[in-house]
Motif scaffolding. Structure first.
Motif, short mmCIF file in Angstrom:
data_model
loop_
_atom_site.label_atom_id
_atom_site.label_comp_id
_atom_site.label_asym_id
_atom_site.label_seq_id
_atom_site.Cartn_x
_atom_site.Cartn_y
_atom_site.Cartn_z
N SER A 18 0.84 -1.20 0.00
CA SER A 18 0.00 0.00 0.00
C SER A 18 0.87 1.25 0.00
CB SER A 18 -0.92 0.02 1.23
OG SER A 18 -0.19 0.40 2.37
N SER A 43 1.67 -0.30 -6.21
CA SER A 43 0.98 -0.60 -4.95
C SER A 43 -0.16 -1.57 -5.25
CB SER A 43 0.41 0.69 -4.34
OG SER A 43 -0.48 0.39 -3.30
N LYS A 47 -4.16 4.61 -4.19
CA LYS A 47 -3.22 5.70 -3.93
C LYS A 47 -3.56 6.39 -2.61
CE LYS A 47 -1.72 6.78 -8.55
NZ LYS A 47 -0.42 7.34 -8.75
N SER A 51 1.97 7.85 -2.43
CA SER A 51 1.87 8.03 -3.89
C SER A 51 2.03 9.50 -4.24
CB SER A 51 0.55 7.48 -4.42
OG SER A 51 -0.55 8.13 -3.85
N SER A 63 -1.26 2.35 -8.84
CA SER A 63 -2.06 1.62 -7.86
C SER A 63 -2.95 0.64 -8.61
CB SER A 63 -2.94 2.58 -7.07
OG SER A 63 -2.13 3.43 -6.30
#
Length: 82
Positions: A18, A43, A47, A51, A63
């Motif tokens: 994440s 990720s 986001k 990010s 993402s």
């Protein structure tokens, strides 16, 4: 010996669970800041905080919002690598 390949540009792929605030994310940001190699950060979720920090230092980040219940959604990452 052929030296033409020695000038190839290196690009590093980082995959992280994440972009939320945490130790791994902070360390990854520091690596991207200090490293002179082009990076792509993926990720597995949406986001958030890091990010935006990666955008600020012009590091490409994506993402994927991977569905934890569907293991096949992980394979969407391979499409990016092609």
């Amino acid at each position: 010996m052929n030296h033409s390949n020695s000038k190839r540009k290196i690009k590093v792929l980082h995959i992280i669970t994440s972009f939320d605030q945490g130790g791994a994310q902070k360390n990854l940001l520091n690596i991207c800041k200090s490293c002179k190699i082009e990076s792509l950060v993926i990720s597995l979720t949406n986001k958030s905080y890091y990010s935006k920090e990666l955008d600020r230092i012009k590091v490409e980040n994506i993402s994927k919002n991977i569905n934890k219940k569907n293991i096949f959604s992980f394979f969407n990452i391979f499409k990016i690598l092609k």
